[in-house]
Design a protein around this motif. Structure first.
Motif: not given
Length: 381
Positions: A1-24
């Motif tokens: 299936m070719i969907p209409f839309n597909k979310p994507f990760i291109i860079g440091k999304e997961l790294k920055y989420i981790e940084e946010a959590v670890l920042s308290g």
């Protein structure tokens, strides 16, 4: 299936989420929220930016800032998402619908003035597909009648308007306020999320208060007051740092994302020019004053039946196109308290416009498959 839309990760999304959590701190107005706001203010010369949980929330904040009250009238295009109207209807406004242009889903600026009365308070131009409405004409009307302009720029990130004197401004920097979206279907995504742009400094302080549940909490954290309390209307419009961290990683790659989307858009456009020349379909119209930020690609079929048949044909081949808005003047909610009105151009786009799959990771092979199938469908044309 070719969907209409597909979310994507291109860079440091997961790294920055981790940084946010670890920042308290993962509640609103943390480090990544401030980084995102600064990015937009510097790149697009927006005077003041406040991230929100959605574009809908940004529109609701704008409605409060415009002091919308029962009986006020707000001019909105019929061909738009319900939030464009709902944000003002929630404050008691009467929504006045205006038709689209004949060759473009945007509000027809030439038809706005005839709908202005002594009760009109706001015009809401919606930059459909990231393509600018005629902002020069709209701002002239706003000045003439002392009206607010709230740009619904949900789809319009990184898109511009060129004035008749050659001046160029980012969409969102022209009206009094503007609302943007970072929903997963947009060019730059965060799952959900949005932002309010405030272009008049006299609203800066109140916008912060409205966003902080009606309190002066932001001023308290800056040390400007020694305590904070309830000082105005408001709600909880702040996004979490998780959303802002994901968004900031996308912003770091904005130019890469946009270059890829423009490439995809242009490939569609080039492939279907022959169909447009033979009048089999119509393609997106980009006015001379507008940029193309490659938010979406659509075709306009000749009629509703043809569009239905094309959707079924593509779905049978595991491709998922979608139609878009239903004219709001024909909605059950509107008709429950208002008489039927004739808005033919909006109805035309409602019945005939078809959006094709479009996302950052859409491969050339998949796009070529979509193109070839549509060309085959229209072979008898």
């Amino acid at each position: 299936m070719i969907p209409f839309n597909k979310p994507f990760i291109i860079g440091k999304e997961l790294k920055y989420i981790e940084e946010a959590v670890l920042s308290g701190k993962i509640s609103g107005d943390g480090m990544f929220t401030k980084k995102c706001q600064q990015f937009f203010e510097e790149k697009y010369h927006f005077p003041k930016v406040l991230l929100t949980t959605s574009c809908t929330d940004a529109l609701e904040m704008a409605a409060i800032l415009c002091n919308i009250k029962e009986g006020d009238e707000v001019i909105v295009p019929s061909y738009t998402f319900v939030s464009s109207a709902n944000a003002f209807a929630l404050r008691g406004a009467k929504i006045i619908f205006v038709d689209s242009c004949t060759n473009n889903p945007n509000i027809d600026a030439e038809k706005i003035e005839e709908h202005i009365t002594e009760k009109t308070k706001v015009i809401v131009p919606v930059h459909y597909a990231g393509v600018a409405c005629d902002m020069e004409k709209i701002m002239a009307l706003a000045k003439k009648y002392n009206l607010f302009v709230v740009e619904d720029a949900a789809q319009a990130i990184d898109s511009y308007y060129t004035f008749s004197d050659g001046t160029k401004k980012a969409l969102g920097a022209i009206g009094h306020f503007a609302a943007f979206s970072f929903h997963e279907t947009k060019n730059i995504i965060a799952g959900e999320g949005g932002m309010l742009v405030i272009n008049d400094s006299k609203f800066f302080e109140r916008a912060e208060v409205i966003r902080e549940k009606g309190t002066n909490r932001s001023a308290f954290f800056r040390g400007e007051v020694n305590k904070y309390g309830w000082v105005d209307l408001g709600s909880s419009f702040l996004p979490s740092e998780i959303i802002s961290a994901f968004l900031y990683a996308q912003l770091e790659n904005l130019d890469i994302i946009q270059a890829k989307r423009i490439e995809i858009w242009q490939r569609y456009s080039n492939a279907f020019k022959s169909l447009e020349e033979k009048k089999c379909i119509a393609l997106p119209n980009i006015p001379s004053f507008a940029d193309n930020n490659a938010h979406m690609f659509y075709i306009i079929c000749k009629n509703y039946e043809e569009r239905t048949n094309l959707i079924q044909y593509l779905k049978a081949k595991d491709i998922h196109p979608v139609f878009h808005y239903l004219s709001l003047n024909k909605s059950d909610y509107y008709l429950a308290t208002n008489p039927k009105i004739d808005i033919p151009n909006s109805d035309h786009f409602t019945d005939n416009l078809l959006r094709l799959p479009f996302y950052y990771e859409l491969s050339k092979d998949d796009q070529d498959k979509i193109i070839q199938l549509i060309l085959t469908f229209y072979l008898p044309c």
